[in-house]
Design an enzyme around this catalytic site. Structure first.
Site, PDB file in Angstrom:
ATOM      1  N   GLY A  32       0.883  -1.179   0.121  1.00  0.00           N
ATOM      2  CA  GLY A  32      -0.007   0.167  -0.217  1.00  0.00           C
ATOM      3  C   GLY A  32       0.898   1.307  -0.095  1.00  0.00           C
ATOM      4  CB  CYS A  36      -1.702   5.520  -7.578  1.00  0.00           C
ATOM      5  SG  CYS A  36      -0.105   5.686  -7.713  1.00  0.00           S
ATOM      6  CB  THR A  84       2.063  -6.777  -9.044  1.00  0.00           C
ATOM      7  OG1 THR A  84       1.351  -5.375  -8.743  1.00  0.00           O
ATOM      8  CG2 THR A  84       3.435  -6.548  -8.391  1.00  0.00           C
TER       9      THR A  84
END
Lengths: 310, 317
Positions: B73, B131, B196
């Site tokens: 995060g 994001c 990812t």
């Protein structure tokens, strides 16, 4: 500074429910201080297991130029692979890593608490403490007799040694924390060192807090890298400046002052942690003071005066 | 003689084309205990946000077959601390630094690019488009070509002209070429792929998600074929746009595969968690691979798998 080496397996033996693996690793052995850990890449060169496995060092010896011994339980594919190794196999090993146990300058009465194979790093620490003139009392625990590690050594080397098991098969029945207060009073404990699962450490910190005894707690948090890059092993810890930060137990620990760890908030992001959602360095609270900081005297806060719940 | 491994990143000459991927090299200091950061092609920083950020609760990592799921995060110190502490340290050690930036709004991205433009020693900006977009219900920018393009246009417009802007793309899209195309049209100087893949693991003992954040980004050798495919497709569409190829690179041979697919530089990520000296090892292994096929310049193998013989390739028996 840690090093990355290929350590050679010297011996691998069963110790009750656990395995003890001795590696020839002179570069790690010579730099090691009690409380530090090593990481090992498991599964061989083509492994599908990407996380390194972290192990507290049980013992360091000068033979073969320097060996380190770890104690572990074969409970997952990585540790089962380790338990299947043979002498002369080599392992990608990194260490020594992490912050070691601080040693009191003056002779002190030290209580060493270990649960399961977590007690492994306590014996090297005890040797160092005795060199400095401190006395060592042991309090060891585990689910059952074969899951208490090092009771014999503790009996031999410690001023006293107490054992508690969950099933009562060895020593007192119950948790180690049940025996803690009695030992603290009888041994006039000055300092506590503890290696145990987080819930036990939390209890140890709470009891020690009532007696104003500082605790150095070594946390057992799963790690993937051990070097600080993966940010996986985080805990909320309050700094001596009163600000809570999400810190990595591999580089800022694994040994922490127990009164600074926010045990009740492990596994969460406390609202007042630096950088938590809604936190602002120059926001409505002004002056870089998060709300919980009001009324807290900046500087070293004596143990026992910190709110564990934050 | 070892092959010429040099690469160019905008105006910066890199001694080699093996970089450390964002979020896998910490602040650089962690790696410096094991390797010389000056000999890494470039260090791509953790994604830097404007303010300090705690990231997600633990557990943040789960190991999967040949993969690692993470929901860290974007924990980080914020741009001020990065500029005061981490960047000067890396530069003092002779490293070249690519700064990865992360924001939740287009304005935030633009602001970060402006800050970096006032700073010396930034070799390139990598825009982390994965994001969550605060103005679009947390949907990552990278999933929508138009939004990804808007971020890149804002960053390119705010960043100093001589700092190249690389867009880091997510593979979690139906058509990665469409996102790449929007970013290139918006002024991206290069592309970085792949980030990812979103994944999930459930602990059969607790019967709950293994990660506190429920989902996590999957990385490691498990995703390498996806990276190779994405790099291939983007290279085929934009043969002249430099690509930083990443995704499961563990060995020099893996790096060679991505070069052949069309990457002009390689970023080593998750393997650094497994092996802290991975960057220097992959470089050494790549040199050996290139020697074995008789190439004296790494640049000569870039995009070779597409079958077009690049200019200047010296064939050897």
């Amino acid at each position: 500074m840690p090093v990355q080496i290929r350590g050679t397996v010297l011996t691998l033996r069963r110790v009750d429910a656990y395995h003890a693996l001795t590696l020839v690793a002179p570069a790690i052995a010579t730099k090691f201080r009690p409380g530090q850990f090593i990481t090992i890449a498991v599964g061989g060169p083509e492994t599908s297991m990407l996380g390194r496995r972290a192990f507290a060092v049980h013992d360091v010896r000068p033979d073969h130029g320097g060996t380190v011994e770890i104690v572990f339980e074969a409970r997952g594919p990585g540790t089962r692979w380790l338990a299947s190794l043979r002498a002369r196999d080599t392992l990608d090993t990194v260490g020594p890593l992490g912050r070691p146990f601080p040693i009191p300058r003056d002779p002190s009465s030290c209580l060493l608490i270990g649960v399961g194979y977590g007690s492994a790093p306590l014996f090297g620490l005890a040797a160092r403490l005795r060199e400095r003139g401190s006395s060592t009392d042991y309090l060891l625990g585990g689910d059952s007799a074969e899951r208490v590690f090092g009771a014999l050594t503790a009996r031999r080397n410690g001023r006293s040694a107490a054992v508690a098991t969950t099933d009562g098969s060895f020593g007192a029945r119950g948790a180690v924390t049940g025996l803690m207060e009695q030992i603290i009073r009888e041994a006039r404990t000055d300092v506590i060192y503890a290696c145990a699962p987080v819930p036990v450490l939390r209890e140890v910190a709470a009891i020690a807090g009532r007696y104003d005894i500082p605790v150095q707690a070594s946390v057992d948090v799963p790690m993937a890298c051990g070097t600080g890059v993966c940010m996986g092993c985080v805990l909320p810890v309050t700094g001596t400046d009163g600000i809570t930060r999400i810190v990595r137990s591999c580089v800022d620990g694994p040994v922490f002052r127990a009164d600074l760890v926010r045990w009740d908030d492990v596994g969460t992001i406390p609202f007042d942690a630096l950088g938590a959602p809604g936190w602002s360095a120059r926001g409505e609270w002004g002056g870089g003071q998060p709300p919980h900081d009001r009324g807290v005297i900046r500087g070293v806060v004596p143990p026992g005066q910190q709110s564990y719940a934050g | 003689m070892p092959a010429d491994m040099r690469a160019r990143l905008g105006l910066t000459d890199l001694p080699n084309l093996v970089l450390s991927a964002s979020g896998c090299a910490g602040a650089g200091r962690e790696l410096a205990q094991f390797i010389d950061v000056a000999r890494v092609g470039a260090v791509i920083s953790k994604s830097i946000m404007a303010e300090p950020h705690t990231g997600n609760p633990a557990p943040r990592l789960a190991e999967t077959p040949s993969g690692l799921l993470n929901s860290v995060g974007l924990q980080g110190p914020g741009m001020d601390a990065f500029l005061q502490r981490d960047l000067p340290w890396l530069l003092s050690r002779g490293a070249r630094v690519v700064v990865s930036i992360a924001g939740q709004t287009i304005r935030e991205f633009a602001g970060l690019a402006t800050r970096l433009s006032d700073t010396a020693g930034v070799s390139a900006i990598e825009v982390n488009l994965s994001c969550p977009n605060a103005e679009d219900a947390g949907q990552p920018f990278a999933l929508d070509p138009q939004r990804a393009g808007s971020v890149i246009a804002a960053v390119r417009g705010s960043a100093r002209y001589d700092i190249p802007v690389f867009a880091k793309l997510s593979p979690d899209v139906t058509d990665i070429v469409a996102v790449a195309s929007a970013c290139v049209a918006a002024g991206a100087d290069g592309l970085s792929l792949i980030n990812t893949l979103l994944g999930m693991a459930i602990d059969p003992v607790t019967m709950r998600p293994a990660l506190a954040g429920k989902y996590g980004g999957l990385s490691g050798p498990a995703i390498r074929p996806v990276a190779v495919r994405c790099v291939w497709q983007v290279r085929a569409a934009f043969p002249d746009v430099p690509i930083i190829g990443s995704g499961g690179v563990r060995t020099g041979r893996d790096a060679l595969e991505l070069l052949l697919a069309g990457a002009s530089m390689i970023a080593v990520g998750t393997e650094i968690i497994h092996d802290p000296s991975a960057c220097s090892r992959v470089l050494r292994e790549l040199e050996e691979e290139l020697a074995a096929i008789g190439t004296d310049r790494a640049a000569d193998v870039i995009g070779q798998a597409h079958g077009r013989t690049p200019r200047g390739l010296a064939w050897r028996a």
